[in-house]
Structure formats: C-alpha cells, structure tokens
Scaffold this active site. Structure first.
Site, PDB file in Angstrom:
ATOM      1  N   SER A  21      80.061 -11.442  84.741  1.00  0.00           N
ATOM      2  CA  SER A  21      78.990 -12.251  83.832  1.00  0.00           C
ATOM      3  C   SER A  21      79.054 -12.331  82.076  1.00  0.00           C
ATOM      4  O   SER A  21      79.681 -11.311  81.677  1.00  0.00           O
ATOM      5  CB  SER A  21      78.099 -11.338  84.387  1.00  0.00           C
ATOM      6  OG  SER A  21      77.220 -12.390  83.531  1.00  0.00           O
ATOM      7  N   ASN A  69      82.579  -5.875  71.935  1.00  0.00           N
ATOM      8  CA  ASN A  69      81.455  -6.467  71.838  1.00  0.00           C
ATOM      9  C   ASN A  69      80.700  -6.538  71.653  1.00  0.00           C
ATOM     10  O   ASN A  69      79.718  -5.215  72.278  1.00  0.00           O
ATOM     11  CB  ASN A  69      81.931  -7.547  72.811  1.00  0.00           C
ATOM     12  CG  ASN A  69      80.751  -7.575  74.235  1.00  0.00           C
ATOM     13  OD1 ASN A  69      79.393  -7.884  73.965  1.00  0.00           O
ATOM     14  ND2 ASN A  69      80.709  -7.450  75.385  1.00  0.00           N
ATOM     15  N   GLY A  72      75.341  -9.998  73.089  1.00  0.00           N
ATOM     16  CA  GLY A  72      73.623  -9.799  72.588  1.00  0.00           C
ATOM     17  C   GLY A  72      73.017 -10.837  73.641  1.00  0.00           C
ATOM     18  O   GLY A  72      71.725 -11.868  73.079  1.00  0.00           O
ATOM     19  N   ASN A 127      70.682  -8.227  86.222  1.00  0.00           N
ATOM     20  CA  ASN A 127      71.110  -7.108  85.379  1.00  0.00           C
ATOM     21  C   ASN A 127      70.673  -5.934  84.308  1.00  0.00           C
ATOM     22  O   ASN A 127      69.399  -6.615  83.233  1.00  0.00           O
ATOM     23  CB  ASN A 127      71.837  -8.075  83.685  1.00  0.00           C
ATOM     24  CG  ASN A 127      72.980  -7.805  82.811  1.00  0.00           C
ATOM     25  OD1 ASN A 127      72.616  -6.025  82.801  1.00  0.00           O
ATOM     26  ND2 ASN A 127      72.743  -8.430  81.847  1.00  0.00           N
ATOM     27  N   CYS A 130      72.658  -4.259  80.166  1.00  0.00           N
ATOM     28  CA  CYS A 130      73.871  -4.590  78.550  1.00  0.00           C
ATOM     29  C   CYS A 130      72.991  -3.844  77.295  1.00  0.00           C
ATOM     30  O   CYS A 130      72.106  -3.532  77.254  1.00  0.00           O
ATOM     31  CB  CYS A 130      72.728  -6.249  78.194  1.00  0.00           C
ATOM     32  SG  CYS A 130      73.665  -6.726  76.886  1.00  0.00           S
ATOM     33  N   ASN A 192      78.916  -1.828  84.043  1.00  0.00           N
ATOM     34  CA  ASN A 192      79.252  -2.436  82.401  1.00  0.00           C
ATOM     35  C   ASN A 192      80.024  -1.642  81.464  1.00  0.00           C
ATOM     36  O   ASN A 192      81.229  -1.354  81.995  1.00  0.00           O
ATOM     37  CB  ASN A 192      77.296  -2.769  82.330  1.00  0.00           C
ATOM     38  CG  ASN A 192      77.624  -4.121  81.668  1.00  0.00           C
ATOM     39  OD1 ASN A 192      77.962  -4.789  80.561  1.00  0.00           O
ATOM     40  ND2 ASN A 192      76.318  -4.905  81.500  1.00  0.00           N
ATOM     41  N   GLY A 217      87.796  -4.354  79.004  1.00  0.00           N
ATOM     42  CA  GLY A 217      89.079  -4.507  79.232  1.00  0.00           C
ATOM     43  C   GLY A 217      90.063  -2.706  79.916  1.00  0.00           C
ATOM     44  O   GLY A 217      89.361  -1.974  80.269  1.00  0.00           O
ATOM     45  N   GLY A 265      86.664 -10.097  83.949  1.00  0.00           N
ATOM     46  CA  GLY A 265      86.082  -9.927  82.806  1.00  0.00           C
ATOM     47  C   GLY A 265      86.666 -10.128  81.666  1.00  0.00           C
ATOM     48  O   GLY A 265      87.444 -11.698  81.630  1.00  0.00           O
ATOM     49  N   THR A 266      87.144  -9.426  81.299  1.00  0.00           N
ATOM     50  CA  THR A 266      88.829  -9.530  79.518  1.00  0.00           C
ATOM     51  C   THR A 266      89.598 -10.098  79.696  1.00  0.00           C
ATOM     52  O   THR A 266      90.380 -11.070  79.193  1.00  0.00           O
ATOM     53  CB  THR A 266      87.955  -8.097  79.191  1.00  0.00           C
ATOM     54  OG1 THR A 266      86.874  -7.459  78.962  1.00  0.00           O
ATOM     55  CG2 THR A 266      89.108  -7.985  77.596  1.00  0.00           C
TER      56      THR A 266
END
Lengths: 304, 266
Positions: A21, A69, A72, A127, A130, A192, A217, A265-266
């Site tokens: 996500s 990152n 937000g 989630n 975050c 996460n 990453g 992801g990354t």
C-alpha cells in the site's frame, strides 16, 4: 509443473505477490507496464473517510539503499474512491484488497460499512501503523488492547477477509500480533516503515516538517525479516511480508521465515516493470529445487 | 494519463558540454511521442544505491534518438558519467505534461533557462521551430564561462539567443532575470514566458510578472521523485487554485505549471 498459488484465509492468489500500500496508488498508472491481473492480489493505497491532502513537501528523502517518506496518507476519501476509482476494477480477475485508516475506531467501522457493499472487494487491510499522521493509525498500532477491540468490532460487521498491518516500531511485535489474532484477524501484514529522520546540513534543521518519517527499501529488509520470523512462532494466522523485498533471494528468505505472501513496495519505484520477471524467477527456483508448490518452502527456516 | 514505457536504451554518446555537465544521447526503440517539457527517469545503478531513478528533462527526441543533459551532482549522475557508448540503461519514457504549443496569437515568446534548465526549452525550440512567434528570445544563464552549456545545434535555431554569466566572461554579465526584465518592460500584449532553472530564478521571474496581466508564464519544477508517474504522492508542490491551495504532483500533474500559481515554500 510447480505452482505459485497461495491462500490467505478466503483469498485465493495465483501467485504470492501483492503491491504494498502506498507504492502502487490504485494501480491505474501501472497498467502502462503490465496488467493488474499479473499480481496475486491488488492492494490499494490507504483510503480514509475524508479526503486528505497529505503532508507538506518535502515528502521524500533518499538514503543508502533506502527511502524516507512523509506522505501523510494523501488520498481522495472514501466517497470519491467509490465513484471515481472503484469502477476501474470492473475487469479485475484477482482479489481486491482495500487498505483503510482512521483517527478513531468509528472511522474504521464507518469505512468498512461504506465499502462492505462493493462486491469486488474481498478483503480489508487495516492500517494501524502509518508513522506519518499526527493522530490515529499508529496510536492503535502500539496498544494491544485497542487492537484486539478494534479488530473484534470490524470482524463483527464484515464477512470480508480482515488483514491487520502492524508497525515494526515496537519493542515486541508479538504482543500486537497476538492481540490482532485474538481480535479475529484473518491475517497479518508484517510490517510497515521504520521510523527515521534526515537533517538538512545547510539549513541545520530536520528535512521533514514532522521531523520523523518512515524508512523503506532494501535498507530495512533484515529487520523486517526478523519480525516475520518472530511473529510466525507466535500466531497461527497467515503472514504477509513487507519490508524492502527487492529480489528473488529476498522473496525466498521471507517465505522460509514463514510468510505465505509477499508485498512489493519501494522496489516498484526502481523496477516498476519487474513483477513478471520475478514471478518467472520464483517458478524456476521451485522447479530447479524439485518443489511442487510454495507451501514446500513456507516456514522451513524454523525447522532447525 | 499519457502512455509511457519501461525501455532499455543503448548509449550512443556521453560527452561534456560544459564543466560538470554532459550530453547523453541514447537510442531507444519506442514509437511513443515525446513533447517538450516531458522527462524520463533513468536507473543509474545495478546495485540498490542509489535506489531511485533520476528524472531528467528531454532535450531532444528524433528518429529513436533521445538527448538528455545532466549535471554531476551525486552518486546517480556520477554513475551516468561513467557510462560508455554501447552500455545499456533502463528508463521510463516519456513522463509528465508538456509546455503549451506556440499559438498564432502569441506575439512574443521569451524562454529563460538557468543552469541545467536548458533541456526542455532547447527541445521546445527545435520541436516547434516552424511555428515560433517571430519575436522569440532564449536567455541562457550560467555561473561563468565554463559552466555555460555549449551545444552545437543551438545557434542553428533561428531565434535570438542571449548568453549571460554571473561572473565576468566574454558573454553578457549579470543575472539572467535582470536581462530578461529589460526585455519584458518593452513587451506588447500576448507575451508568453517559458522557464526552467533554479528555484531562486523562477521565484524572481514570478515576482517580476505578477502585476503584468499580459504575460502568461509556465515553469518546469523539479523535486525528488519516488515513482515518477503519479503513484506515490512524493513529489508534490503547492499550487494556487481558484478554490485554494492544493498539493499537485510534479511528476504527473506537472512538471509544467502556470508560474503565477506556483507557491514557494521558503
């Protein structure tokens, strides 16, 4: 011929790969590179009740083999998602998972109620991890009692599969993992981003307005791998691994640590068209080692 | 959004065009169209450091040949410097929006490039050379003589080119914005300005034209990019819209924005 199929509760996946996500948007842009059905399941960027503009820039900072990152949870809000985004999934032939986040448990429940009637949605990714929003999300993620209660409430109002995305920024990830399982979670997403920061040495101040940001990453892969390995011994529900997974070797390590599915992801920013090749490599690996299915290697690192 | 592809490009040449600035010519097999203002993102390393691709503005696209210009700034561009003819690079092509095409009602066109902001404006002049307004001027600013991009094709374009350096040199001396201001004072209605370069320069240009309703201006923004095609929301910039300020993605809603609507943060 070996098979890449895997299961997460009621979800049947043709292969173990799911976009992480926030790194895939809603998938539309990626269709320039390959079809959505290449994935085992499609997972959206997190949706909230109201539209969120997200954090002020700068939002990204590159580190050695990593990316900080502070986005937000920028997203169009659930109403716009239903009318403008969801219709694009009409031809989707793989499971659709929607990531949701809120400031309060009422927000999470309202989101589930809003999205419950949409038949193509097979699962929610809750989630609660975050690191880039001031309220909510993470405040749930670090409190096992709140997690159990929230997941119980969500499970009571939806027949869809409920996956819980946990934060790695805790001393013992086993506690929130067990709490989520006790609440009735059908699977866990581990994990996460890790908290980090950067300083602009010219201006002598933190790069990000929130000071802290989430590190993703290849840099975080060994840490995420340990979390998956640890949680596997503590819960019986399926684990979906995420955290710096970038190549075939990483994929196999996470499967052997106990994950039954893999989020990318990354790495999608670096190799946005790499999924078909990675699937091919995984299949070749299984065949070269005379395995008939992914199940042959899931959790094998725990045997000794 | 526009179509784009992930492609393997073969390097034809990689030669200096100024101090620390290089021109990279690549051959790519694509039938996609690329417009002035659009960019590519290049994977500069086979390892994961640097991790992300580097965005570079398109300086030319013709007969499967892509021209890029880059300045050595960090690890990514340092890696590009060491690429040789025949080497291969992976890139996404083409990304982002484009500068507006010249209109017959434009009476004057002023292009202002600072430092390595030249590529999209150079491609603009070449791409639209048959339909440019008769009064078209390119201001090309750099720190000094050595950092002024020397580009053999530039002087073949039939427009007025003004080279300006901040330090004394054989070119005009001063700030590119001051020289552009002198020309702007003389402008008649329907003047269009296109710019790409350092934030300080574009801020100053915005300040200069804010009370000039006859001047329309478009600027190319840059930032760190995660994905490069509108997915990650990492490269947003505040833009003034009628209903208020919105964060717009430089990679997919830009990189070209109405200069008068750009909000600078510091």
């Amino acid at each position: 011929m070996a098979k890449l199929t895997t299961h997460i509760h009621q979800l049947h996946l043709n292969n173990p790969f799911i976009p992480a996500s926030g790194c895939f948007g809603y998938g539309m842009e990626f269709q320039n590179l390959f079809g959505l059905d290449e994935w085992g399941a499609v997972l959206t960027k997190t949706i909230t009740m109201e539209k969120r503009e997200g954090n002020p820039p700068p939002r990204l900072y590159e580190t050695s083999s990593g990316l900080l990152n502070s986005i937000g949870l920028a997203n169009p809000g659930v109403a716009d998602f239903k009318t403008s985004v969801y219709p694009h999934y009409v031809d989707l032939n793989v499971p659709l998972i929607i990531s949701i986040a809120g400031n309060t448990s009422e927000d999470y429940l309202s989101l589930v109620e809003e999205l419950n009637p949409l038949s193509r949605i097979q699962a929610f990714e809750i989630n609660i991890s975050c690191p880039n929003t001031k309220k909510g999300g993470l405040s749930f993620g670090v409190d096992p009692l709140l997690i159990r209660e929230l997941i119980q409430q969500i499970k009571a109002i939806t027949p869809k599969t409920v996956l819980v995305k946990l934060t790695p920024n805790v001393t013992d990830i086993g506690l929130p993992a067990i709490a989520a399982q006790e609440g009735g979670a059908d699977g866990l997403v581990i994990a996460n981003t890790y908290l980090g920061m950067a300083i602009d040495i010219t201006r002598q101040k933190p790069v990000f307005q929130n000071i802290q940001a989430g590190l993703s990453g290849p840099a975080i892969k060994p840490m995420a791998l340990l979390k998956v390995f640890q949680v596997y011994t503590q819960v019986s529900i399926p684990i979906i691994a995420v955290g710096g997974i970038s190549n075939l070797n990483d994929v196999i390590e996470f499967l052997m640590a106990g994950a039954c599915a893999i989020q990318l992801g990354t790495i999608l920013f670096r190799e946005p068209a790499g999924l078909p090749e990675l699937k091919k490599q995984l299949l070749n690996y299984l065949e070269d080692h005379h395995y008939t299915s992914l199940q042959n290697i899931i959790g094998t690192a725990h045997r000794s | 959004m526009n179509a784009f592809q992930n492609l393997t490009a073969q390097i034809i040449s990689n030669l200096p065009v100024a101090e620390n600035i290089f021109q990279l010519i690549l051959e790519i097999q694509s039938d996609l169209h690329a417009l002035p203002g659009q960019f590519v993102t290049i994977r500069t390393s086979s390892s994961t450091d640097p991790l992300l691709r580097r965005p570079l503005g398109i300086a030319g696209w013709h007969n499967h040949q892509l021209t890029l210009i880059y300045k050595i700034k960090g690890k990514g561009t340092q890696n590009l410097r060491h690429c040789r003819p025949g080497d291969q690079l992976e890139l996404l092509f083409p990304l982002g929006n484009a500068f507006p095409a010249p209109s017959p009602i434009w009476q004057n066109l002023i292009l202002i490039a600072g430092g390595t902001g030249l590529p999209p404006l150079l491609y603009y002049l070449v791409y639209y050379q048959k339909c440019l307004p008769s009064h078209t001027t390119l201001f090309l600013g750099s720190q000094n003589f050595n950092t002024m991009i020397r580009f053999e094709n530039l002087d073949m374009i039939p427009v007025n080119i003004e080279r300006i350096t901040q330090e004394p040199s054989s070119y005009k001396q001063g700030l590119v914005t001051d020289w552009a201001a002198q020309l702007l004072k003389k402008q008649s209605p329907q003047t269009v300005m296109l710019t790409c370069g350092p934030e300080m320069m574009m801020k100053k240009l915005q300040e200069m034209i804010k009370d000039m309703p006859n001047i329309t201006a478009f600027a190319s923004l840059e930032d760190y990019m995660g994905c490069g095609f509108g997915v990650c929301n990492g490269c947003v910039h505040p833009i003034q819209e009628e209903h208020g300020t919105t964060f717009q993605k430089i990679c997919s809603e830009g990189p070209i924005f109405d200069l008068k609507r750009i909000i600078w943060q510091n």
